[in-house]
Design a protein around this motif. Structure first.
Motif, mmCIF file in Angstrom:
data_model
loop_
_atom_site.group_PDB
_atom_site.id
_atom_site.type_symbol
_atom_site.label_atom_id
_atom_site.label_comp_id
_atom_site.label_asym_id
_atom_site.label_seq_id
_atom_site.Cartn_x
_atom_site.Cartn_y
_atom_site.Cartn_z
ATOM 1 N N ARG A 1 0.829 -1.210 0.000
ATOM 2 C CA ARG A 1 0.000 0.000 0.000
ATOM 3 C C ARG A 1 0.864 1.261 0.000
ATOM 4 N NH1 ARG A 1 -3.779 -2.981 3.546
ATOM 5 N NH2 ARG A 1 -5.724 -3.242 2.396
ATOM 6 N N THR B 1 -6.006 -2.412 -4.081
ATOM 7 C CA THR B 1 -7.279 -2.983 -3.644
ATOM 8 C C THR B 1 -7.076 -4.445 -3.305
ATOM 9 O OG1 THR B 1 -8.435 -1.480 -5.141
ATOM 10 C CG2 THR B 1 -9.695 -3.330 -4.257
ATOM 11 N N GLU C 1 -9.266 -7.943 -2.020
ATOM 12 C CA GLU C 1 -10.561 -8.573 -1.787
ATOM 13 C C GLU C 1 -10.321 -9.952 -1.196
ATOM 14 O OE1 GLU C 1 -12.761 -8.529 -5.377
ATOM 15 O OE2 GLU C 1 -12.821 -6.337 -5.496
ATOM 16 N N SER D 1 -8.885 4.490 -10.472
ATOM 17 C CA SER D 1 -9.249 3.229 -9.837
ATOM 18 C C SER D 1 -10.064 2.384 -10.800
ATOM 19 C CB SER D 1 -10.048 3.501 -8.559
ATOM 20 O OG SER D 1 -10.436 2.293 -7.977
#
Length: 417
Positions: free
Chosen positions: A355, A366, A368, A406
């Protein structure tokens, strides 16, 4: 001031000795009076309390005024010493005391001179008055300049101290930033390589003595990984770009990474490159490669996955890297990315480093994830890419989109590691 006092007392004594006062037999007293006044003046300058202490200054000025009054009573030439007193009084006393004191000395000088001469003329009044006014203005002006100079000196000292403190803080921040950068580089390269070497050597141990050919293959792969790690370490020392990118493109480096990971971990790793490739800044290419290394390292160590896919997607204004595996997952909200991955504790540094690396270059990372075997993990990072300006010449890496773009990911679940 010392020279002025000595000069005026000498002038007063000499004028008295060669003038009318010498004929009336007071010459010796006049010399004694001048010497006493000079002695009192010298004693006050030798006492350390005169000046810092207002009381000591007032006592000394009173004694000096008395000595001068006795000398002035002997000869009219004593009026010359009134001018040093006009300077001394405002210099040693506050204005509220100095003004009346100087006014009193001025009156004493005028009256005394009138008594000696038997009358007053305009010049006898204007001389002491103008002298007192000039002395007051000079001393007060000097004090104002001195205060301003001291204030400026203090301001300069404060600025120098603040600059030194800021420089120290910037050095400290630079040291911390460099430590963080090195930690990310080591985690994404050397640590991943050492982990792969450990896995390969364990696989070689398990293969012996039943399958020496497989053990030999694992050992050779471990040696290749160790050689690559040694090259990385040397590049760190030289502060050069990653060796994977030397004379090679980013897609080729990612493809080699996937092939090496598949060979080392016996994992099905596939690489896909989509879209029309554009020239990326070196820093962005390094970040994409390091993030891919870290993500695949997490997959090998923590996910217990059988398959992973790495996709590099080139779009009009951005480039996106996806790393997806079919391993076991966990709830990111419950772990907050602090564990090393699915079901096993780790350092927690991998995701934070990814990050930070993405954010420093304006990218968006991102992750998930979903708990349960087979849910897998999906990590995607998007960076803006330079957009050519019509009619402009060849630009630098700074000619780029001024913010991250994004790209939404499909819901694929996985472990945040």
């Amino acid at each position: 001031m010392h020279g002025l006092v000595l000069l005026l007392l000498a002038v007063a004594a000499l004028r008295a000795l060669v003038g009318a006062d010498a004929s009336n037999g007071r010459a010796a007293l006049i010399v004694v009076g001048a010497a006493v006044t000079a002695g009192v003046y010298a004693a006050g300058n030798l006492l350390p309390s005169v000046g810092p202490s207002r009381r000591a200054s007032m006592v000394w000025l009173g004694c000096l005024t008395l000595a001068w009054s006795g000398f002035y009573a002997l000869t009219a030439e004593g009026i010359w010493f009134a001018f040093p007193l006009f300077f001394l009084v405002p210099h040693l006393l506050p204005v509220r005391l100095a003004v009346p004191a100087v006014a009193g000395l001025t009156v004493l000088a005028i009256v005394g001179y009138g008594v000696h001469r038997g009358g007053l003329a305009m010049g006898m009044v204007l001389g002491p008055v103008l002298g007192a006014a000039v002395a007051m203005a000079t001393v007060l002006g000097y004090q104002a300049l001195h205060r301003e100079s001291e204030e400026r000196r203090r301001l300069v000292e404060d600025v120098v101290a603040a600059r030194a403190s800021l420089a120290a803080a910037e050095r400290h921040a630079g040291v911390l930033a460099e430590r963080e950068r090195l930690a990310r580089e080591i985690h994404d390269t050397l640590a991943q390589g050492f982990s792969s070497i450990q896995l390969l050597l364990r696989a070689a141990e398990r293969a012996l003595p039943a399958d020496p050919l497989a053990a030999d293959r694992h050992v050779r792969l471990a040696r290749i990984t160790a050689t690559d790690n040694l090259a990385e370490a040397r590049r760190f020392v030289r502060a050069l770009a990653p060796p994977e990118l030397d004379g090679s493109s980013l897609p080729a480096a990612l493809e080699r990474l996937c092939a090496r990971t598949a060979a080392e971990a016996e994992l099905d790793v596939r690489f896909h490159n989509t879209g029309d490739a554009v020239q990326l800044p070196t820093a962005v290419e390094v970040a994409l490669l390091r993030i891919a290394q870290s993500a695949l390292g997490n997959t090998v160590r923590h996910a217990a996955a059988s398959r992973a896919e790495v996709t590099l997607s080139h779009m009009d204004a951005s480039v996106t890297l996806d790393v997806v595996d079919d391993g076991r997952g966990f709830d990111p909200a419950g772990r907050s990315g602090r564990s090393g991955g699915s079901g096993s504790a780790g350092t927690g540094f991998g995701l934070a480093a990814m990050r930070t690396r993405a954010a420093e270059l304006g990218g968006v990372l991102t992750v998930e994830s979903g708990p349960g075997q087979g849910q897998g993990a999906a990590i995607a990072v998007t960076f803006p890419v330079p957009v050519p300006v019509p009619g402009a010449g060849s630009g630098s890496d700074s000619d780029s989109v001024s913010g991250p773009v994004s790209v939404p990911l499909p819901v694929r679940g996985g472990a945040e590691r």
